[in-house]
Design an enzyme around this catalytic site. Structure first.
Site, PDB file in Angstrom:
ATOM      1  N   GLY A 212      -4.604   5.509  -3.983  1.00  0.00           N
ATOM      2  CA  GLY A 212      -4.025   3.827  -3.053  1.00  0.00           C
ATOM      3  C   GLY A 212      -2.833   3.925  -2.664  1.00  0.00           C
ATOM      4  N   ASN A 213      -2.598   3.437  -2.162  1.00  0.00           N
ATOM      5  CA  ASN A 213      -0.965   2.460  -1.620  1.00  0.00           C
ATOM      6  C   ASN A 213      -1.062   1.341  -1.445  1.00  0.00           C
ATOM      7  OD1 ASN A 213      -1.827   1.343   1.013  1.00  0.00           O
ATOM      8  ND2 ASN A 213      -2.482   3.301   1.207  1.00  0.00           N
TER       9      ASN A 213
END
Ligand code: CTP
Length: 401
Positions: A212-213
């Site tokens: 993810g980020n």
């Protein structure tokens, strides 16, 4: 401000108990000068800071402070709400923000805000450490999700303790301007369908792990809330975030970039006039998804093979080539060479303009400073994410015209 833009308008001016309450009579005076009738309402603690007589004398109206006022026959909060075109809370303390965010009705001010018909203008004022506290941030985010609420300020400056920071109430003329604006809302996106992407995409490795980020989704949600307030039909396509859906928006929850691509294509096919692509789309995804949880490796290292995701915005830009609609807005987060990268992305993705910010500024916060990059000189825009959202939509409206 000149003229009498508030002629015939009724403002319920609620005053809460903070030092900045001394500015409330100035706000009342300016509202009266613009033609408004002002109904003063005070919390009990407000009266420790400013006298009820001052407000009733200025406004020529009784000060209301008690839900159970024996001199009033009927439900006072409902009666005030049916008279008032706008409720302004000046100042709004941290405690009152929390009660408004929770939707409480434990005094006249909160009950009035719940039952109000029109916009609610909130002017917070508190110590900068209070304003920065995660609990206050959560409450502000909740209130921003309510399309009727307009938060004005606080601004940077000296607070009562003499310390400096963001927490000082906006100046009375700015609060008054926000009230005037709230009563003459822009409906310049009426009849338009605005598609907004927000948040991160998450690329699943197995049923418990993903790549993810750090995108919080706040910028995209602010754009969706602002577009809805300006009359647009809004489809908000979002990766996993912990934000409540802005009122009036249709929300489509997705996980990976490929899901987001499908959702965006469907939304744009439905008469999309503009796409504001605020999502932080993962550039790569795992080459393989394991339907069983992967076990830790025997050795010390694990190598993941990633494959490239499609560039969603570039694909939409290429499809649009030669046409002016839908209006396309890209975002860019960079650690360096902000303007140069933003210009490159604008050309590569064939979008109208790019909103660029430095990674150090934007993530997770409520304020930001960004660069608008189109084919002219870059323009710096600074403020709350909601204010930046409105500036983005101003550009969209200009290009839709
Ligand atoms: N974007 C997209 N699809 C991708 C990657 C990005 O649609 N696979 C969009 C983002 O939503 C954003 C813009 O493209 O509006 C720029 O995203 P950014 O991550 O800054 O740029 P990239 O093109 O991914 O370039 P890089 O990561 O190499 O800086």
């Amino acid at each position: 401000m000149t003229g009498r833009p508030l002629e015939g308008r009724v403002i319920a001016l609620c005053v809460a108990g903070g030092i900045a309450a001394y500015k409330a009579p100035i706000v009342a005076r300016q509202l009266l000068a613009l033609g408004a009738r002002v109904l003063p309402v005070m919390t009990r603690s407000a009266q420790r800071f400013v006298g009820a007589v001052t407000l009733s004398g200025l406004c020529g109206e009784p000060v209301r402070d008690d839900m159970w006022d024996p001199s009033f026959a009927g439900e006072l909060h409902v009666a005030l709400a049916s008279q008032a075109d706008c409720v302004a809370v000046v100042p709004t303390t941290a405690d009152l923000l929390a009660r408004l965010a929770e939707g409480r009705a434990d005094d006249l001010v909160t009950a009035l805000c719940l039952v109000a018909r029109g916009p609610i203008v909130i002017a917070p004022a508190m110590h900068p450490r209070m304003w920065a506290h995660p609990a206050v941030r959560r409450n502000v985010a909740t209130i921003e999700g309510d399309a009727r609420a307009r938060i004005v300020g606080p601004v940077f400056g000296a607070v009562a303790s003499g310390e400096e920071g963001v927490g000082r109430m906006s100046e009375p003329e700015d609060v008054v301007a926000a009230i005037v604006a709230a009563l003459s809302p822009r409906r310049d996106l009426e009849g338009r369908h605005v598609v907004v992407s927000a948040g991160p995409t998450v690329e699943d490795l197995d049923p418990v792990r993903f790549l993810g980020n750090r995108s919080s989704g706040k910028m995209g949600f602010a754009v969706a809330a602002a577009a809805s307030a300006r009359g647009a039909r809004v489809t908000l396509v979002t990766g996993p975030v912990v934000l409540s859906t802005p009122s009036g928006c249709t929300r489509v929850d997705v996980r990976g970039a490929l899901d987001m691509q499908t959702a965006l294509d469907e939304a744009l096919d439905d008469a999309g006039d503009a796409l504001v692509m605020a999502a932080a789309v993962a550039d790569h995804r795992p080459a393989e998804y394991s339907s069983a949880k992967t076990k830790k490796v025997e050795g010390d290292t694990l190598t993941l093979t990633l494959v490239k995701n499609p560039d969603l915005l570039a694909a939409i830009g290429a499809r649009r080539a030669g046409k002016r609609h839908p209006v396309l807005v890209g975002f860019a987060v960079e650690t360096n060479d902000l303007e140069a990268y933003a210009r490159k992305k604008r050309a590569q993705k064939q979008v109208d303009f790019v909103v660029a910010n430095l990674a150090a500024h934007g993530f997770g916060g409520d304020d930001d400073h960004v660069l608008f990059v189109d084919d002219g000189p870059a323009r710096a825009v600074q403020g709350s994410k909601r204010a930046i959202a409105d500036a983005v939509l101003d550009e969209v409206v200009a290009r839709l015209a």
